[in-house]
Motif scaffolding. Structure first.
Motif, short mmCIF file in Angstrom:
data_model
loop_
_atom_site.label_atom_id
_atom_site.label_comp_id
_atom_site.label_asym_id
_atom_site.label_seq_id
_atom_site.Cartn_x
_atom_site.Cartn_y
_atom_site.Cartn_z
N ALA A 212 0.83 -1.21 0.00
CA ALA A 212 0.00 0.00 0.00
C ALA A 212 0.86 1.26 0.00
CB ALA A 212 -0.93 -0.02 1.21
N ALA A 213 1.98 1.22 0.73
CA ALA A 213 2.84 2.40 0.83
C ALA A 213 3.53 2.72 -0.49
CB ALA A 213 3.89 2.18 1.92
N MET A 214 3.58 1.78 -1.40
CA MET A 214 4.24 2.01 -2.69
C MET A 214 3.38 2.81 -3.66
SD MET A 214 6.14 -1.67 -3.26
CE MET A 214 7.53 -2.15 -2.21
N ASN A 215 2.07 2.89 -3.40
CA ASN A 215 1.16 3.69 -4.23
C ASN A 215 1.33 3.41 -5.73
OD1 ASN A 215 1.85 6.07 -1.80
ND2 ASN A 215 -0.21 5.28 -2.12
N ALA A 216 1.34 2.14 -6.06
CA ALA A 216 1.55 1.73 -7.44
C ALA A 216 0.31 1.96 -8.29
CB ALA A 216 1.94 0.25 -7.49
N ASP A 217 0.51 2.00 -9.59
CA ASP A 217 -0.63 2.11 -10.50
C ASP A 217 -1.47 0.83 -10.46
OD1 ASP A 217 0.02 4.66 -11.33
OD2 ASP A 217 1.22 3.97 -13.02
N VAL A 218 -0.80 -0.33 -10.37
CA VAL A 218 -1.49 -1.61 -10.34
C VAL A 218 -0.95 -2.45 -9.18
CG1 VAL A 218 -1.98 -3.77 -11.56
CG2 VAL A 218 -1.83 -1.62 -12.84
N ILE A 219 -1.84 -3.04 -8.41
CA ILE A 219 -1.48 -4.03 -7.40
C ILE A 219 -2.26 -5.30 -7.69
CG2 ILE A 219 -1.55 -4.69 -4.97
CD1 ILE A 219 -1.15 -1.83 -4.18
N THR A 220 -1.58 -6.43 -7.73
CA THR A 220 -2.26 -7.72 -7.84
C THR A 220 -2.22 -8.40 -6.48
OG1 THR A 220 -0.27 -8.98 -8.47
CG2 THR A 220 -1.55 -7.94 -10.24
N LEU A 221 -3.34 -8.98 -6.09
CA LEU A 221 -3.45 -9.68 -4.81
C LEU A 221 -4.05 -11.06 -5.05
CD1 LEU A 221 -3.59 -9.99 -1.69
CD2 LEU A 221 -5.81 -8.80 -1.79
N VAL A 222 -3.29 -12.09 -4.72
CA VAL A 222 -3.78 -13.47 -4.79
C VAL A 222 -3.38 -14.14 -3.49
CG1 VAL A 222 -3.90 -15.59 -6.11
CG2 VAL A 222 -3.31 -13.46 -7.27
N GLY A 223 -4.36 -14.56 -2.70
CA GLY A 223 -4.07 -15.20 -1.43
C GLY A 223 -5.28 -15.92 -0.88
N GLY A 224 -5.02 -16.82 0.04
CA GLY A 224 -6.09 -17.57 0.69
C GLY A 224 -6.19 -19.01 0.24
N LEU A 225 -5.62 -19.32 -0.93
CA LEU A 225 -5.74 -20.70 -1.43
C LEU A 225 -4.96 -21.67 -0.56
CD1 LEU A 225 -7.39 -21.83 -3.75
CD2 LEU A 225 -5.29 -22.01 -5.08
N ASN A 226 -3.80 -21.26 -0.07
CA ASN A 226 -3.05 -22.14 0.84
C ASN A 226 -3.87 -22.48 2.07
OD1 ASN A 226 -0.70 -22.42 -0.68
ND2 ASN A 226 0.28 -20.64 0.24
N ASP A 227 -4.65 -21.52 2.54
CA ASP A 227 -5.50 -21.78 3.71
C ASP A 227 -6.55 -22.84 3.41
OD1 ASP A 227 -5.06 -19.19 5.77
OD2 ASP A 227 -4.62 -18.77 3.68
N THR A 228 -7.13 -22.77 2.21
CA THR A 228 -8.22 -23.71 1.88
C THR A 228 -7.72 -25.15 1.81
OG1 THR A 228 -7.96 -23.55 -0.54
CG2 THR A 228 -9.35 -21.90 0.54
N LEU A 229 -6.41 -25.35 1.61
CA LEU A 229 -5.86 -26.70 1.51
C LEU A 229 -5.48 -27.28 2.86
CD1 LEU A 229 -3.53 -26.19 -1.60
CD2 LEU A 229 -5.87 -27.08 -1.55
N ARG A 230 -5.60 -26.50 3.92
CA ARG A 230 -5.30 -27.00 5.26
C ARG A 230 -6.49 -27.81 5.78
NH1 ARG A 230 -0.70 -24.56 7.67
NH2 ARG A 230 0.57 -23.86 5.91
N PRO A 231 -6.23 -28.93 6.50
CA PRO A 231 -7.34 -29.74 7.02
C PRO A 231 -8.31 -28.93 7.89
CG PRO A 231 -5.27 -30.92 7.21
CD PRO A 231 -4.91 -29.53 6.76
N LYS A 232 -7.75 -28.06 8.71
CA LYS A 232 -8.59 -27.21 9.55
C LYS A 232 -8.50 -25.79 9.01
CE LYS A 232 -7.98 -29.98 13.75
NZ LYS A 232 -7.52 -29.96 15.18
N CYS A 233 -9.58 -25.34 8.41
CA CYS A 233 -9.60 -24.02 7.78
C CYS A 233 -10.87 -23.29 8.18
CB CYS A 233 -9.51 -24.16 6.26
SG CYS A 233 -9.70 -22.61 5.37
N ASP A 234 -10.72 -22.15 8.81
CA ASP A 234 -11.84 -21.30 9.18
C ASP A 234 -12.11 -20.36 8.01
OD1 ASP A 234 -13.61 -19.43 10.18
OD2 ASP A 234 -12.57 -19.17 12.09
N MET A 235 -13.04 -20.72 7.14
CA MET A 235 -13.28 -19.93 5.95
C MET A 235 -13.80 -18.54 6.29
SD MET A 235 -12.21 -21.34 3.27
CE MET A 235 -12.93 -20.13 2.15
N GLY A 236 -14.53 -18.41 7.37
CA GLY A 236 -14.98 -17.08 7.78
C GLY A 236 -13.80 -16.17 8.07
N ARG A 237 -12.80 -16.72 8.76
CA ARG A 237 -11.60 -15.93 9.07
C ARG A 237 -10.81 -15.61 7.82
NH1 ARG A 237 -9.62 -11.98 11.82
NH2 ARG A 237 -7.48 -12.26 12.60
N VAL A 238 -10.71 -16.57 6.92
CA VAL A 238 -9.99 -16.34 5.67
C VAL A 238 -10.64 -15.20 4.88
CG1 VAL A 238 -9.41 -17.34 3.41
CG2 VAL A 238 -9.08 -18.69 5.49
#
Length: 262
Positions: free
Chosen positions: A75-101
């Motif tokens: 956020a501090a970089m103030n770029a023209d474009v930011i890509t965000l991909v995350g959360g998939l590693n969480d979904t592969l865990r046996p115990k995953c709180d999807m609400g928290r994710v």
């Protein structure tokens, strides 16, 4: 005379995420990884003088770690474009709180969207097979959240999950978790087009030509190698609370002029 459309005025790119964005398994001769984000940055740099690029992604990171370790920096970089991909590693865990994710993904989007010109989210691809089928409900719950957040915050969504080509096992590395070089190339094209650039490949979603499936013996040998080299180490890290990204720095921690691999 027909002229090409004016390319979007994007002069900087920051990539946030885990191994998918770090570039595994698009391996370069020097042992480093390239990946779709580097490919995208190279294309954007070729169109834009003084283009700058940072890649904060680190393999193995969960969404909580992405929020804590990458989001404020991006956020501090103030770029023209930011890509965000995350959360998939969480979904592969046996115990995953999807609400928290989903709460953490929401927090990330709410902090990143106001800091950049254009936020880009993704519906990640999934390799055909039993792992995808087992975790599909969680993945689709995550992607529904992505769509909702994009609509609320004006983010673009790249639908890789809906591309038949990217579910083909032949576009995935032997670890069955990461795309091959060709898979990353197709992802780069998908993001490129979503950002409004003129297509360089109009068929990135098209499945690759059919081929004869490997024989039973070949498949069993591949299964055994996969279990020995990738599955068992992954299980070991889960049991001991370790991650493949522990102690590993960000790929490109500063927003600097882009220079391609040697």
């Amino acid at each position: 005379m027909q002229t090409n459309p004016t390319p979007p005025p994007y002069r900087s790119l920051v990539a946030v995420g885990d191994s998918f964005t770090e570039g595994m398994s698009d391996l370069l001769p020097d042992g480093s990884y390239r990946g779709w984000a580097d490919l995208l940055a190279g294309r954007m740099a070729a169109r834009t003088p003084d283009f700058r690029y940072a890649n904060l992604a680190v393999r193995g990171k969960l969404i909580r770690q992405i929020v804590d370790e990458q989001v404020d920096t991006a956020a501090a970089m103030n770029a023209d474009v930011i890509t965000l991909v995350g959360g998939l590693n969480d979904t592969l865990r046996p115990k995953c709180d999807m609400g928290r994710v989903k709460d953490l993904l929401t927090e990330a989007v709410e902090r990143l969207a106001p800091s950049c010109g254009q936020l880009v989210l993704m519906r990640s691809p999934g390799r055909q097979g039993p792992v995808l089928e087992r975790f599909r409900p969680r993945m689709e719950e995550l992607f529904a959240c992505v769509d909702q957040l994009a609509g609320k915050h004006g983010a673009l969504v790249v639908d890789l999950y809906g591309a038949p080509s990217l579910s083909d096992p032949r576009l995935w590395d032997v670890d069955r978790l990461h795309l091959t070089a060709e898979g990353h190339r197709r992802v780069a094209e998908a993001v490129w087009q979503t950002l409004g650039y003129e297509p360089e490949d109009t068929e990135w979603q098209v499945p690759i030509p059919a081929s004869l499936p490997p024989g039973w013996v070949t498949r069993r040998v591949a299964d055994a190698r996969f279990a020995r080299q990738h599955l068992l180490p992954w299980i070991g890290r889960r049991l001991t609370g370790r991650s493949s990204g522990d102690g590993r720095p960000a790929k490109r921690p500063e927003l600097l002029p882009y220079e391609g691999p040697a």
